[in-house]
Write a protein that holds these residues in place. Structure first.
Motif: not given
Length: 325
Positions: A286-293
């Motif tokens: 979740a974190v690597p996929v969502m944090q920059h979006r």
């Protein structure tokens, strides 16, 4: 549109073995950081691009070089600087006086794996030269389209500490990265292992190719055939809608982000020996996929709220389906 047939057990077994082989190989260049390496290999297997953001001296470039070296194909490194031009990345049409024609000279982006080192040091105009190729796998110069090699992956690094002379990546560009992760400092034992191996000047140089381009494409094909249940897809849809309505979020998960989330979860599941995605897979990445979006508003910083806090809130607010669903 028809869905691909479910991956067979032998295909998943091959995928898992290959996944671990790459992790072990790249891990030799990054001691004590297996999870970060797993995320990077997952990104490769899912057909996405990777953004590494961390303080200096944590091994961002070493990880990128090691992952590129693990693929038997072409790889190029571009050092992004303020004076770098878009044509320095994509290539340009050069006039040949002997033939009296313009000839296209390919830039470093025409490789299987492209390392964009310190990408935020280049101007927005140069950064945008990667937009088309990261999304569509091609470059358009002077009205002519040129396809880049397949497989194709961009691994970019940036330093969040030094802001002088840097240009923040726009949201449209960030959204094209499947994952964003940080490496962090190694623990005490790993640090001692690194210090005891000072005779090895560059660990990334010792990484050899363990997979070729055809095998990367096969991994991506197997990953696409991993099953994601409808309740999990509904969960992702609800998560995205809740992110867009969050009180501190100005920009929530896009449809491209959701598609990337699904692709990444499939590759993550296959890497762990399953031909189906379980709820824990969605939590793990979740974190690597969502944090920059997700873009937070000004009140979030004033209230001390971070993107990680928002992700935790979203997962608390939207219940994950049970593994049996």
């Amino acid at each position: 549109m028809s869905t691909p047939p479910l991956a067979h057990a032998d295909e998943i077994s091959w995928f898992g073995d290959t996944f671990q082989t790459i992790v072990d190989s790249v891990g030799g260049a990054l001691v004590g950081k297996e999870r970060v390496v797993q995320l990077a290999v997952c990104c490769l297997a899912a057909g996405g691009h990777l953004l590494l953001e961390d303080v200096p001296g944590t091994g961002k470039t070493s990880l990128a070089r090691a992952l590129a070296a693990s693929v038997r194909g072409t790889h190029q490194r571009v050092q992004f600087t303020p004076d770098l031009l878009p044509s320095d990345v994509t290539g340009a049409s050069i006039y040949d006086p002997r033939r009296q024609v313009f000839e296209f000279r390919r830039g470093p982006v025409f490789a299987n794996v492209v390392l964009a080192d310190e990408i935020n040091r280049a101007s927005p105009k140069t950064q945008s030269s990667l937009l088309e190729v990261m999304e569509e796998g091609r470059v358009t110069v002077d009205g002519t389209t040129h396809a880049v090699p397949d497989p194709f992956m961009v691994i970019a690094t940036q330093n969040p500490i030094e802001q002088a002379g840097t240009y923040r990546l726009p949201e449209a560009q960030l959204d094209r990265f499947l994952m964003k992760t940080a490496i962090g400092y190694p623990d005490a034992d790993a640090t001692i292992d690194v210090l005891s191996g000072l005779a090895v000047r560059d660990r990334a140089l010792a990484v050899g190719a363990v997979i070729d381009g055809a095998q990367v494409l096969r991994m991506r094909e197997v990953a696409r055939s991993v099953h994601v249940s409808r309740p999990l897809l509904q969960f992702l849809q609800d998560l995205a809608e809740r992110s867009r309505d969050h009180r501190h979020v100005r920009l929530g998960l896009s449809v491209r982000g959701l598609l990337g989330y699904v692709h990444a979860s499939k590759a993550w599941a296959a890497g762990h020996g399953r031909n189906y995605v379980v709820p824990d897979d969605l939590k793990d990445i979740a974190v690597p996929v969502m944090q920059h979006r997700m873009l937070l508003d000004a009140d979030a910083e004033f209230d001390g709220v971070t993107v990680l806090d928002v992700i935790d809130e979203l997962f608390d607010a939207v219940p994950l389906p049970s593994p049996q669903d």
